[in-house]
Motif scaffolding. Structure first.
Motif, PDB file in Angstrom:
ATOM      1  N   MET A  41     102.841  93.968 123.369  1.00 34.56           N
ATOM      2  CA  MET A  41     103.385  93.515 122.093  1.00 34.56           C
ATOM      3  C   MET A  41     102.269  93.232 121.104  1.00 34.56           C
ATOM      4  O   MET A  41     102.321  93.631 119.952  1.00 34.56           O
ATOM      5  CB  MET A  41     104.223  92.248 122.290  1.00 34.56           C
ATOM      6  CG  MET A  41     104.889  91.715 121.014  1.00 34.56           C
ATOM      7  SD  MET A  41     105.947  90.331 121.414  1.00 34.56           S
ATOM      8  CE  MET A  41     106.692  90.009 119.848  1.00 34.56           C
ATOM      9  N   SER A  42     101.237  92.544 121.548  1.00 34.79           N
ATOM     10  CA  SER A  42     100.139  92.263 120.633  1.00 34.79           C
ATOM     11  C   SER A  42      99.534  93.564 120.137  1.00 34.79           C
ATOM     12  O   SER A  42      99.265  93.736 118.954  1.00 34.79           O
ATOM     13  CB  SER A  42      99.079  91.402 121.312  1.00 34.79           C
ATOM     14  OG  SER A  42      98.610  92.017 122.493  1.00 34.79           O
ATOM     15  N   ASN A  43      99.327  94.523 121.046  1.00 29.61           N
ATOM     16  CA  ASN A  43      98.734  95.796 120.652  1.00 29.61           C
ATOM     17  C   ASN A  43      99.613  96.525 119.657  1.00 29.61           C
ATOM     18  O   ASN A  43      99.128  97.142 118.711  1.00 29.61           O
ATOM     19  CB  ASN A  43      98.509  96.673 121.885  1.00 29.61           C
ATOM     20  CG  ASN A  43      97.913  98.012 121.511  1.00 29.61           C
ATOM     21  OD1 ASN A  43      96.832  98.082 120.972  1.00 29.61           O
ATOM     22  ND2 ASN A  43      98.657  99.073 121.795  1.00 29.61           N
ATOM     23  N   GLY A  72      94.073  91.191 113.330  1.00 29.15           N
ATOM     24  CA  GLY A  72      94.155  90.316 114.486  1.00 29.15           C
ATOM     25  C   GLY A  72      95.510  90.404 115.148  1.00 29.15           C
ATOM     26  O   GLY A  72      96.356  91.188 114.757  1.00 29.15           O
ATOM     27  N   SER A  73      95.719  89.537 116.129  1.00 23.48           N
ATOM     28  CA  SER A  73      96.962  89.566 116.884  1.00 23.48           C
ATOM     29  C   SER A  73      98.122  89.070 116.045  1.00 23.48           C
ATOM     30  O   SER A  73      98.115  87.960 115.534  1.00 23.48           O
ATOM     31  CB  SER A  73      96.831  88.687 118.137  1.00 23.48           C
ATOM     32  OG  SER A  73      98.050  88.664 118.831  1.00 23.48           O
ATOM     33  N   ALA A  74      99.136  89.904 115.878  1.00 20.01           N
ATOM     34  CA  ALA A  74     100.348  89.448 115.222  1.00 20.01           C
ATOM     35  C   ALA A  74     101.335  88.981 116.251  1.00 20.01           C
ATOM     36  O   ALA A  74     102.445  88.591 115.936  1.00 20.01           O
ATOM     37  CB  ALA A  74     100.943  90.559 114.395  1.00 20.01           C
ATOM     38  N   THR A  75     100.433  89.503 116.934  1.00 18.36           N
ATOM     39  CA  THR A  75     101.284  89.094 117.988  1.00 18.36           C
ATOM     40  C   THR A  75     101.005  87.652 118.523  1.00 18.36           C
ATOM     41  O   THR A  75      99.861  87.311 118.456  1.00 18.36           O
ATOM     42  CB  THR A  75     100.968  89.989 119.182  1.00 18.36           C
ATOM     43  OG1 THR A  75      99.662  90.201 119.302  1.00 18.36           O
ATOM     44  CG2 THR A  75     101.777  91.164 119.179  1.00 18.36           C
ATOM     45  N   ALA A 132      98.283  81.271 124.159  1.00 20.95           N
ATOM     46  CA  ALA A 132      98.611  82.542 123.517  1.00 20.95           C
ATOM     47  C   ALA A 132      98.024  83.701 124.314  1.00 20.95           C
ATOM     48  O   ALA A 132      98.681  84.737 124.501  1.00 20.95           O
ATOM     49  CB  ALA A 132      98.076  82.559 122.083  1.00 20.95           C
ATOM     50  N   ASP A 133      96.805  83.522 124.809  1.00 18.40           N
ATOM     51  CA  ASP A 133      96.181  84.574 125.605  1.00 18.40           C
ATOM     52  C   ASP A 133      96.997  84.840 126.871  1.00 18.40           C
ATOM     53  O   ASP A 133      97.217  85.995 127.252  1.00 18.40           O
ATOM     54  CB  ASP A 133      94.753  84.169 125.972  1.00 18.40           C
ATOM     55  CG  ASP A 133      94.045  85.261 126.764  1.00 18.40           C
ATOM     56  OD1 ASP A 133      93.830  86.355 126.196  1.00 18.40           O
ATOM     57  OD2 ASP A 133      93.714  85.031 127.945  1.00 18.40           O
ATOM     58  N   GLY A 134      97.481  83.769 127.503  1.00 19.61           N
ATOM     59  CA  GLY A 134      98.303  83.939 128.703  1.00 19.61           C
ATOM     60  C   GLY A 134      99.602  84.660 128.406  1.00 19.61           C
ATOM     61  O   GLY A 134     100.030  85.539 129.172  1.00 19.61           O
ATOM     62  N   ARG A 193     104.213  83.684 114.020  1.00 22.97           N
ATOM     63  CA  ARG A 193     104.639  82.277 114.125  1.00 22.97           C
ATOM     64  C   ARG A 193     104.522  81.777 115.556  1.00 22.97           C
ATOM     65  O   ARG A 193     104.071  80.648 115.798  1.00 22.97           O
ATOM     66  CB  ARG A 193     106.079  82.126 113.630  1.00 22.97           C
ATOM     67  CG  ARG A 193     106.222  82.222 112.123  1.00 22.97           C
ATOM     68  CD  ARG A 193     107.605  81.781 111.661  1.00 22.97           C
ATOM     69  NE  ARG A 193     108.651  82.632 112.187  1.00 22.97           N
ATOM     70  CZ  ARG A 193     109.054  83.758 111.604  1.00 22.97           C
ATOM     71  NH1 ARG A 193     108.462  84.178 110.494  1.00 22.97           N
ATOM     72  NH2 ARG A 193     110.040  84.469 112.121  1.00 22.97           N
ATOM     73  N   MET A 194     104.933  82.593 116.523  1.00 19.24           N
ATOM     74  CA  MET A 194     104.815  82.180 117.915  1.00 19.24           C
ATOM     75  C   MET A 194     103.370  81.897 118.283  1.00 19.24           C
ATOM     76  O   MET A 194     103.049  80.872 118.897  1.00 19.24           O
ATOM     77  CB  MET A 194     105.396  83.251 118.848  1.00 19.24           C
ATOM     78  CG  MET A 194     106.901  83.290 118.896  1.00 19.24           C
ATOM     79  SD  MET A 194     107.544  84.331 120.231  1.00 19.24           S
ATOM     80  CE  MET A 194     107.119  85.959 119.645  1.00 19.24           C
ATOM     81  N   THR A 195     102.485  82.797 117.890  1.00 19.85           N
ATOM     82  CA  THR A 195     101.075  82.641 118.218  1.00 19.85           C
ATOM     83  C   THR A 195     100.490  81.393 117.560  1.00 19.85           C
ATOM     84  O   THR A 195      99.703  80.665 118.164  1.00 19.85           O
ATOM     85  CB  THR A 195     100.282  83.885 117.782  1.00 19.85           C
ATOM     86  OG1 THR A 195     100.836  85.039 118.427  1.00 19.85           O
ATOM     87  CG2 THR A 195      98.815  83.764 118.163  1.00 19.85           C
TER      88      THR A 195
END
Length: 244
Positions: free
Chosen positions: A1-3, A16-19, A220-222, A210-212
């Motif tokens: 998802m992040s990718n 960066g991560s939107a995820t 978040a990394d986990g 928002r979640m991140t």
């Protein structure tokens, strides 16, 4: 998802991560676990025979059904649904065993009511999980989520699901949609969404952001490590539901 939701700086978007309840101790998105307990079953059967009014007044009928389901699960796991919603009082108790859970309960109480938010999340997560595949596949998915995603990250996910999709988003640029479609899940969904793909991708990116933001860096990394290791089918099911 992040990718799938990362956008390079030259695309015009930020780089960066939107995820058992939304359990602070590790429940499965508001769904009860199944535990065989012959002693408790015998006790409830005794009460049912000797004091039926108490059996109903104390909600022992629901507990008895859960015990019967647990026994049936041991005989044939695929005969019992993977998602049986946990009662609100049980969810509240489980949540309040952690600081992050107590905050979530407090926030939900103040913004529409805990029971209403819980029911919405249980409904949405249940639909999401059931779309993943067979009952066995659903159980594996939920077990991995509980085991691999930190509790605060789980609660941030539930809180975002509770928020719903009723907000306006500026459609993602064609380059962003193309980037999203560069993975198997994204390709499937962009084809499915057609002309509204830009809105859907923008909605997903906003929710992921928002979640991140509501997770610590480690949590978040986990979460994203867990998500990025999912197969395309579950990813598409989750994206489809979160995009509204």
């Amino acid at each position: 998802m992040s990718n799938e939701l990362v956008v390079s700086e030259n695309s015009g978007a930020a780089a960066g991560s939107a995820t058992e309840g939304l359990a602070g101790g590790g429940g499965q998105a508001g769904f009860a676990s199944l535990t065989v307990n012959p002693t408790r079953k015998a006790e409830i059967e005794r009460i049912m025979k000797s004091d039926f009014a108490r059996y109903e007044d104390e909600g022992l009928n629901k507990e008895y059904l859960a015990l019967l389901e647990a026994e049936q699960y041991e005989v044939d796991p695929d005969s019992i649904p993977a998602t049986r919603p946990l009662a609100p009082d049980q969810s509240r108790t489980e949540l309040c065993s952690s600081e992050a859970g107590r905050k979530l309960v407090h926030d939900w109480d103040r913004s529409g009511g805990f029971k209403a938010h819980l029911a919405n999340v249980q409904r949405d997560v249940g639909e999401m999980v059931r779309a993943i595949g067979s009952i066995r596949e659903q159980r594996v998915f939920m077990e991995h989520f509980d085991r691999e995603v930190p509790i605060p990250a789980r609660l941030a996910v539930y809180d975002e699901i509770a928020a719903g999709t009723g907000i306006y988003v500026t459609p993602a640029a064609p380059s962003e949609v193309k980037h999203f479609a560069s993975t198997p899940a994204g390709k499937t969904l962009v084809a499915e969404w057609g002309p509204v793909a830009g809105e859907k991708v923008a909605m997903l990116r906003g929710r992921a952001t928002r979640m991140t933001a509501n997770m610590s860096e480690a949590d978040a990394d986990g979460f994203w490590t867990w998500f990025d290791n999912l197969d395309a089918g579950p990813v598409a099911a989750i994206f489809r539901k979160l995009a509204g």
